[in-house]
Scaffold this active site. Structure first.
Site, PDB file in Angstrom:
ATOM      1  CB  SER A  16      -0.964   0.052   1.200  1.00 55.37           C
ATOM      2  OG  SER A  16      -1.750  -1.086   1.230  1.00 55.37           O
ATOM      3  N   GLY A  18       1.628   2.776  -2.747  1.00 58.31           N
ATOM      4  CA  GLY A  18       1.175   3.567  -3.893  1.00 58.31           C
ATOM      5  C   GLY A  18       2.041   3.406  -5.133  1.00 58.31           C
ATOM      6  CE  LYS A  19       3.994  -2.539  -6.309  1.00 61.13           C
ATOM      7  NZ  LYS A  19       3.847  -3.143  -4.993  1.00 61.13           N
ATOM      8  CD  GLU A 143       1.497  -1.034  -9.746  1.00 63.39           C
ATOM      9  OE1 GLU A 143       0.841  -0.386 -10.595  1.00 63.39           O
ATOM     10  OE2 GLU A 143       1.088  -1.234  -8.594  1.00 63.39           O
ATOM     11  CE  LYS A 190      16.021   5.372  13.639  1.00 61.40           C
ATOM     12  NZ  LYS A 190      17.449   5.551  13.983  1.00 61.40           N
ATOM     13  CD  GLN A 195      21.025   0.885   5.237  1.00 61.89           C
ATOM     14  OE1 GLN A 195      21.876   0.021   5.435  1.00 61.89           O
ATOM     15  NE2 GLN A 195      20.946   1.990   5.962  1.00 61.89           N
ATOM     16  CE  LYS A 226      22.216   5.916   7.875  1.00 59.26           C
ATOM     17  NZ  LYS A 226      21.595   6.256   9.143  1.00 59.26           N
ATOM     18  CB  CYS A 384     -24.510  -1.037 -12.437  1.00 60.30           C
ATOM     19  SG  CYS A 384     -24.459  -2.615 -13.306  1.00 60.30           S
ATOM     20  N   GLY A 386     -27.759   0.398  -8.950  1.00 61.99           N
ATOM     21  CA  GLY A 386     -28.480   1.619  -8.544  1.00 61.99           C
ATOM     22  C   GLY A 386     -29.599   1.943  -9.517  1.00 61.99           C
ATOM     23  CG  HIS A 510     -20.066   0.109 -14.121  1.00 63.04           C
ATOM     24  ND1 HIS A 510     -20.151   0.148 -12.744  1.00 63.04           N
ATOM     25  CD2 HIS A 510     -20.619  -1.064 -14.495  1.00 63.04           C
ATOM     26  CE1 HIS A 510     -20.713  -0.967 -12.307  1.00 63.04           C
ATOM     27  NE2 HIS A 510     -21.013  -1.715 -13.356  1.00 63.04           N
ATOM     28  CD  GLU A 512     -18.663   3.341 -12.151  1.00 62.21           C
ATOM     29  OE1 GLU A 512     -19.524   3.864 -12.882  1.00 62.21           O
ATOM     30  OE2 GLU A 512     -18.818   2.244 -11.579  1.00 62.21           O
TER      31      GLU A 512
HETATM   32  N1  GLN Z   1     -25.983  -7.296  -9.699  1.00 63.28           N
HETATM   33  C1  GLN Z   1     -26.457  -6.593 -10.846  1.00 63.28           C
HETATM   34  C2  GLN Z   1     -26.313  -7.395 -12.120  1.00 63.28           C
HETATM   35  O1  GLN Z   1     -25.547  -8.329 -12.171  1.00 63.28           O
HETATM   36  C3  GLN Z   1     -25.748  -5.242 -10.973  1.00 63.28           C
HETATM   37  C4  GLN Z   1     -24.287  -5.365 -11.195  1.00 63.28           C
HETATM   38  C5  GLN Z   1     -23.524  -4.072 -10.929  1.00 63.28           C
HETATM   39  O2  GLN Z   1     -24.027  -3.172 -10.239  1.00 63.28           O
HETATM   40  N2  GLN Z   1     -22.329  -3.979 -11.447  1.00 63.28           N
HETATM   41  O3  GLN Z   1     -26.955  -7.097 -13.089  1.00 63.28           O
END
Ligand code: GLN
Length: 547
Positions: A16, A18-19, A143, A190, A195, A226, A384, A386, A510, A512
């Protein structure tokens, strides 16, 4: 350029550190100098990909354009570089072994005994060079997951040793990321753990060319000297990586430390430009000087671990900067939302995002959150699962279809408003079998989606098995929940939006995964804008009431 150059990033002392961020920051600096660059992550676990891993184990599973389920570091690579990655950018031990075993079954090893060295290491070397050989990149950064000294990473370290020898010092280098801890009692930084870590690497035959040292305090010249002398690197190759307030500061911090210059010198690449970070710095400027502040509720069931929703958090940062607002994201556990708690938990929010997810746990809380957002006209964004919860909420509470549900949660529901796709019904294997990767979507003229995307056809990434059941499409549209994005090939619904609501959008895909610093996602930008408007209206109302 004649030959692709390879940079390997290993980690020591602790996990962890952050490579991924260091790799992405270096890549950003080299890209900003005009080099074509990609980053690859090698993960030493035995799962074939992280698709079957619980988010608590591994954080978010990041999906690429070509539908690979990958490590969340690939999300950082794309967000920093604004360049797509693919399956080739993430390889696990499971995938390596699977491929070697399949070759053995096909008889490709001609009766030889199949061994870690050379067969597994050769497969690793091939996977590393696959990206370089595509001819698309001047530099490939690889990485290596885990920490040196781990049993699991040994074949990778050996593959790196061999490759470095084969490619030669001008064509390959190793950056080792370590921790320089501060001992408060002694009042000192340190160097000993570093090392030891470099020594462990040496035992495997690898000399680190560059040390990147994570630290909470500035490294003095003495400490740098060092580290250089005891770790066998030049002093200019001791790079400090001090804690930053945002990961997006790290490229500039690495620039100040000269990481890119040292790399170019070692790889004998021309150092005759300065990185052009203008756009990046404009983003940082907006991110750090917000003119307004809003609070968004992220309703999910994996909220204890921020990494579970990594790309959503980052998308808010990108969209916030674009709108010049600070987006405070509060994570709200959907299992704890019910009739009694809901007002307290979500009534003050300026926007509500119901997160993706799998399985039954916590879904009733998500449905309650959708209802609250719908009835109180709070901007709502469903991603999704949601989006599926928004459909169920409206089916239950507006269409009065009692116990309407998804067949994922209730296989015997009378009103399967969300149902499994026909071609998914006979699938028994869990790994890599969902609807994955980039699919086209046609937007309805005059819809909010079309206005936001400024396009009639878009492509977005998917990861799900269940879909809006088209049998209910008309009924839902009749009460205002319009399907405004349709997959042109399959007729599946990709976007729903509610009429007579300031901003209520559910997407089966998605968004995002595609938000980057260079290109914040249009839906996130629009959602934040709606949340700002909502917040300003709410605050004005409050002020007038006070008067
Ligand atoms: N579980 C839902 C599906 O398989 C939604 C999947 C998700 O939110 N990525 O359709």
């Amino acid at each position: 350029m004649a030959e692709t150059k390879y940079i390997f990033v290993t980690g020591g002392v602790s996990s962890s550190l952050g490579k991924g961020i260091i790799a992405a920051s270096l890549a950003k600096l080299l890209q900003a100098r005009g080099f074509k660059i990609t980053i690859q992550k090698l993960d030493p676990y035995i799962n074939v990909d992280p698709g079957t891993l619980n988010p608590y184990e591994h954080g978010e599973c990041y999906v690429t354009e070509d539908g690979a389920e990958t490590d969340l570091d690939l999300g950082h690579y794309e967000r920093f570089l604004n360049v797509n990655t693919s399956q080739a950018n993430n390889v696990t031990t499971g995938r390596i072994y699977q491929s070697v075993i399949e070759k053995e079954r096909r008889g490709e090893f001609l009766g030889k005994t199949v061994q870690v060295v050379p067969h597994i290491t050769n497969e690793i070397k091939e996977r590393i060079q696959l990206l370089g050989k595509s001819g698309d990149y001047d530099i490939v950064i690889t990485e290596i997951g885990g920490t040196v000294g781990d049993i699991e990473s040994l074949p990778y370290i050996e593959a790196v040793r061999q490759l470095k020898w084969e490619l030669g010092d001008d064509n390959a280098l190793v950056i080792h990321l370590t921790l320089v801890p501060y001992l408060a009692a002694a009042g000192e930084l340190k160097t000993k753990p570093t090392q030891h870590s470099v020594k462990t690497l040496m035992e495997s035959g690898i000399r680190a060319d560059i040390l990147v040292c994570r630290t909470e305090h500035e490294l003095s010249d003495d400490i740098r000297r060092k580290l250089a002398i005891f770790c066998n690197v030049r002093q200019e190759a001791v790079i400090q990586s001090i804690d930053a307030s945002t990961i997006y500061d790290v490229p500039n911090l690495m620039l100040e430390e000269g990481l890119d210059t040292v790399v170019l010198k070692k790889l004998q690449l021309p150092d005759n430009t300065t990185p052009n970070l203008d756009h990046w710095n404009q983003f940082l400027q907006r991110h750090k000087n917000p003119k307004y502040e809003i609070t968004i509720g992220l309703i999910g069931k994996y909220v204890e671990l921020r990494d579970s929703y990594k790309s959503i958090f980052e998308s808010f940062i990108h969209a916030g900067a674009e709108n010049e607002v600070k987006v405070n994201v509060v994570s709200i556990h959907s299992e704890f939302i019910n009739e009694n708690t809901i007002k307290n938990k979500i009534s003050d929010l300026d926007g509500i995002l119901v997160a993706p997810g799998f399985g039954e746990r916590g879904i009733e809380g998500k449905i309650d959150a959708v209802q609250y957002a719908r009835e109180h006209k709070i901007p709502f964004f469903g991603i999704c699962l949601g989006m599926q919860m928004a459909v169920i909420e409206i089916a239950r509470n507006v269409l009065h279809l009692k116990n309407a549900n998804s067949t994922e949660m209730d296989p015997n529901t009378k009103h399967a408003v969300i149902d499994i796709m026909e071609e998914q019904k006979n699938i028994t294997h869990m790994g890599g079998t969902m609807r994955l990767g980039s699919w086209a979507c046609k937007l309805t003229k005059g819809s909010l989606a079309q206005e936001v995307y400024k396009s009639d056809i878009i492509k977005e990434r998917h990861r799900h098995r269940y879909e809006l059941n088209n049998k209910y499409k008309e009924e839902l549209a009749h009460v205002g929940l319009k399907s405004t994005g349709i997959n042109p090939e399959t007729g599946l619904v990709e976007i729903v939006e509610l009429k007579d609501h300031p901003w209520f959008v559910g997407v089966q895909y998605h968004p995002e995964y595609k938000s980057t610093v260079a290109k914040p996602h249009p839906l996130f930008i629009s959602f934040i804008k709606a949340a700002v408007t909502y917040s300003k209206q709410k605050n004005n109302v409050k002020l007038t009431q006070k008067k």
